[in-house]
Design an enzyme around this catalytic site. Structure first.
Site, short mmCIF file in Angstrom:
data_model
loop_
_atom_site.label_atom_id
_atom_site.label_comp_id
_atom_site.label_asym_id
_atom_site.label_seq_id
_atom_site.Cartn_x
_atom_site.Cartn_y
_atom_site.Cartn_z
N ASN A 67 -0.09 -8.22 -3.12
CA ASN A 67 -0.86 -7.51 -4.15
C ASN A 67 0.02 -6.53 -4.93
O ASN A 67 0.96 -5.96 -4.39
CB ASN A 67 -2.00 -6.72 -3.50
N GLU A 86 0.84 -1.21 0.00
CA GLU A 86 0.00 0.00 0.00
C GLU A 86 0.87 1.25 0.00
O GLU A 86 0.38 2.36 0.18
CB GLU A 86 -0.93 0.00 1.22
N ASP A 137 -6.85 -6.36 -4.13
CA ASP A 137 -5.89 -6.52 -3.02
C ASP A 137 -5.81 -7.97 -2.57
O ASP A 137 -5.70 -8.26 -1.38
CB ASP A 137 -6.27 -5.61 -1.83
#
Lengths: 187, 619
Positions: B304, B220, B346
């Site tokens: 991811n 992220e 994700d």
């Protein structure tokens, strides 16, 4: 006809009021404030004043907080500088929530400005040299709107994106805890 | 013109209608009604298949995060069984003094217990030979507090590994440390990542063939994911295998023989991305590593691709959301398989891989079992990477299955999140049908015990800006319970038949690890703080204990110096699911904690934060 006349009267009264309010809420800020050194030097993050010195006079409410345009810019910048990635839309995540009344480093615009520029030790990055000062002020103003600390007239009325929370304008004003007192004191 | 009377009527009627609708829509079932929904489900007439393969010999210690290299999390100790577990009593406790999520498994080596805390990642050694297990020493690596700003999902640490007299683990600010297991003195410390690139480390390393294997977190934050091998004696980096980029960086060479054609070709780690996007494309390695000493292969998943906004990265985004088999000595890639090509949700591929030898269609195959975030339990041939089966274990709307011929996940086109459009009812959610919380396998029942989620989400993508060291996500998400009206479950899964044998629903996602034991008792914990012992055959609750905080730790079992069997668990709510409590989040914003707060709104009514070790034994 009578009701139509009344309606017209009420409408024009509203219109006049809206115009009056709109005068300042739509102002564009062309003259930038003085450099931030002064702000940073006057910001205090402790409410304990040795020798019973009184709290310093809080900085005057800055002009960005009275401009709907500046707050709206702040909202955009809040997304674009990835503030949203940590603080979400005010509920927090990696970073603390911003829409509640709990202010670790103070709720005044100057406190928030300082937090953005200097960073804070437990994960808040320092955006100095990345975010220009006027944009930091705009973001600070928007951040205050999240907990209802700005007048409804300048706070964003509806979200631009997926509705995940009430708009800033309809968020009830929170009474900030911590060292900077309630919003009524300085506005 | 409308008359004022009609206006009044309308003005009253519409809000009233809205209120009624809203009240009905948001009505929260009362506790009794919730309990009624949470009835366990059991498969009728089920015949267990006990495991015919070999399990690593058990010395009663717990020296690796997953107990053994095959990652079974199975203890062969059987003093505690289905008959006497009801007498289980607290033996001792130990406060970590930390208030963030406690995800680590305690280690037990030479009558000493080792505990790694969340940030600031202190390592405690407890002397099990003395009453009350007093502290022997504490090692404090003092990671920089700024590292807390690049940890996506609470400042957790998933534990340590023991080998050759040393404890190895990672700090949130990207250092791997080796600590003398007897004295608590640091042997070496190596900086292997940079928080200013968004990198952090939360995973538990393993030690194989004299190398400490460590991967980074930060999918992220626009990191470039890697697995790094450090010499266990010196801490020097032996090799690093990136998850994306040119073949030489990914350690792809002549030995690389993926099973499916879509994974073959030159520099796919560059070509399956827009120009340069692989440099900030995520695919961290923050999950579990398994090791097969006979094949000399390590297995681990990649996370991811970033950002979540998938329109920013057209292509398959190799080698994200998949699994690598690598040579344990050199790190060379042997095969790769991508669970979720061009991941849209994700769906990291980092969950545990349990290495087993199972009869599949009349033939004993060397397989690995992998319950993925995308909702399927995969059985792969671990010598080749072929998908033998992939069956759903949770509600799925984002795909229609896995094509066993091509190995491809069959996405549902209309469920693709897009910029500027809210796409609803996506199941599983971003944390997946199952996140990091590791399963256990019991050779006695032949079942895999899977702690997991039961969630769906709405998602709207937005354009993400990359600023190094800040989040790079590009999505607004809110989650809610999947059909059934509960947030998670603890499920026993038959890996040969590919089906659920029994399932215990829970109000919240089950975010703790699982432990299977030879006494046919299986242990897990819940987010509201219950530590549970259930019957391995049917899931019936045999014993439970209410700990001080929500449980997201990993239970372990060991033989104490007194010859008794002990069960240990860290309590201390947090992690992505528990961030609402650990981070004091405001759930009026449903996008808080990347959308997880929406479904965890009532968790603060059930638990408060605080880390504590609990150890149990029979009287």
């Amino acid at each position: 006809m009578r009701s139509n006349f009344q309606l017209a009267l009420v409408l024009s009264a509203f219109g006049a009021a809206a115009l009056l309010v709109a005068c300042s809420r739509e102002d564009r800020i062309l003259r930038q404030p003085p450099p931030a050194n002064q702000t940073i030097n006057s910001v205090q993050v402790s409410g304990l004043n040795p020798g019973a010195n009184s709290m310093p006079t809080p900085p005057p409410s800055n002009m960005y907080q009275e401009s709907a345009y500046a707050v709206s810019e702040g909202q955009k910048l809040y997304e674009q500088y990835n503030c949203v990635g940590c603080h979400a839309h005010g509920g927090g995540g990696i970073g603390p929530p911003l829409m509640d009344n709990n202010w670790i480093y103070g709720s005044e615009a100057g406190n928030i400005f300082t937090t953005i520029m200097q960073g804070r030790p437990n994960g808040m990055p320092s955006f100095r040299n990345r975010v220009p000062e006027y944009q930091a002020w705009e973001i600070a103003a928007y951040v205050r709107s999240m907990s209802g600390l700005l007048p409804k007239g300048v706070s964003p009325g509806r979200p631009d994106h997926m509705s995940v929370k009430p708009s800033e304008a309809s968020t009830p004003p929170q009474t900030p805890t911590g060292i900077t007192g309630s919003p009524e004191q300085h506005q | 013109m409308t008359t004022p009377t009609k206006c009044w009527l309308r003005n009253l009627f519409l809000p009233a209608l809205f209120l009624i609708f809203f009240a009905a829509y948001t009505e929260v079932p009362h506790a009794a009604a919730q309990d009624a929904m949470l009835q366990p489900q059991t498969e009728k007439n089920y015949q267990p298949h006990s495991y015919q393969g070999k399990v690593e010999p058990d010395d009663g210690q717990w020296t690796r995060p997953a107990k053994d290299y095959a990652s079974t999390r199975y203890s062969s100790l059987d003093q505690i069984n289905t008959n006497n577990v009801k007498n289980l009593k607290l033996a001792f406790t130990f406060s970590t003094g930390m208030t963030r999520g406690h995800e680590a498994a305690p280690l037990i080596v030479n009558n000493t217990m080792y505990i790694v805390t969340p940030f600031p990642n202190s390592l405690y050694a407890l002397d099990l030979t003395k009453p009350g297990a007093p502290m022997k020493w504490v090692y404090q690596p003092l990671p920089t507090p700024a590292s807390q700003g690049v940890a996506c999902c609470d400042v957790v640490n998933r534990g340590a590994s023991y080998d050759d007299g040393k404890i190895f683990y990672n700090t949130l600010d990207d250092q791997t440390v080796a600590v003398d297991a007897n004295t608590g003195k640091q042997v070496w410390k190596t900086q292997i990542g940079d928080i200013n690139k968004g990198e952090s480390i939360t995973m538990a390393p393993i030690v194989a063939k004299g190398k400490v294997l460590v991967g980074n977190s930060g999918g992220e934050f626009g990191i470039r994911g890697w697995l790094t091998a450090l010499d266990e004696k010196t801490g020097k980096i032996a090799w690093r295998a990136y998850s994306a980029g040119p073949d030489k960086d990914v350690l792809i060479g002549p030995k690389f023989k993926p099973f499916y054609p879509q994974d073959r070709g030159q520099d796919l780690g560059v070509k399956t991305w827009p120009p340069d996007a692989w440099k900030i494309g995520g695919a961290g390695v923050w999950g579990w590593i398994s090791y097969d000493p006979q094949l000399n292969l390590i297995y681990y998943g990649t996370a991811n691709p970033g950002p979540w906004d998938s329109e920013a990265r057209p292509g398959d985004n190799k080698f994200s959301s998949g699994i690598f088999a690598r040579d344990a000595d050199t790190g060379e890639a042997i095969w790769f398989y991508q669970y979720s090509p061009h991941d849209l949700y994700d769906y990291d591929g980092v969950n545990e891989n349990i290495l087993l030898d199972l009869p599949i269609k009349g033939q004993t195959r060397k397989v690995l079992i992998h319950p993925d975030r995308n909702g399927y339990v995969y059985v792969l041939d671990r010598t080749t990477g072929e998908v033998l089966s992939a069956n759903p274990f949770a509600p799925i709307t984002t795909s229609r299955g896995v094509d066993l011929k091509t190995g491809l996940l069959q996405y549902v086109t209309e469920k693709q999140p897009m910029v500027g459009k809210v796409v609803r009812n996506l199941c599983p959610t971003a944390p997946g049908a199952k996140d990091w919380q590791p399963s256990a396998f019991s050779p006695r029942t032949g079942l895999v015990y899977i702690p997991h989620n039961n969630l769906c989400m709405d998602e709207e993508d937005v354009t993400a800006n990359y600023i190094a060291g800040t989040p790079y996500v590009g999505a607004n998400v809110r989650m809610y319970d999947a059909p059934g009206g509960y947030g998670g479950a603890f499920t026993a899964w038959d890996p040969i038949e590919g089906k659920v044998v029994w399932s215990n629903p829970d109000h919240f996602p089950v975010w703790s690890g699982a432990l299977a034991t030879a006494g046919d008792v299986v242990f897990y914990g819940t987010l509201d703080g219950w530590f549970k012992a259930v019957d391995a055959h049917n899931g019936s609750l045999l014993w439970q204990f209410k700990t001080g905080s929500g449980i997201i730790g990993q239970p372990v079992s060991y033989k104490g110096p007194d010859g008794k069997q002990y069960i240990a668990i860290l309590s201390g709510v947090g992690g992505w699911a528990g961030a609402i409590v650990a981070g004091g989040l405001d759930p009026r914003d449903e996008s808080a904690a990347l959308g997880f707060a929406a479904v965890m709104k009532d968790l603060p009514k059930y638990t408060t934060k605080g880390g504590m070790l609990y150890v149990f034994a029979l009287p």
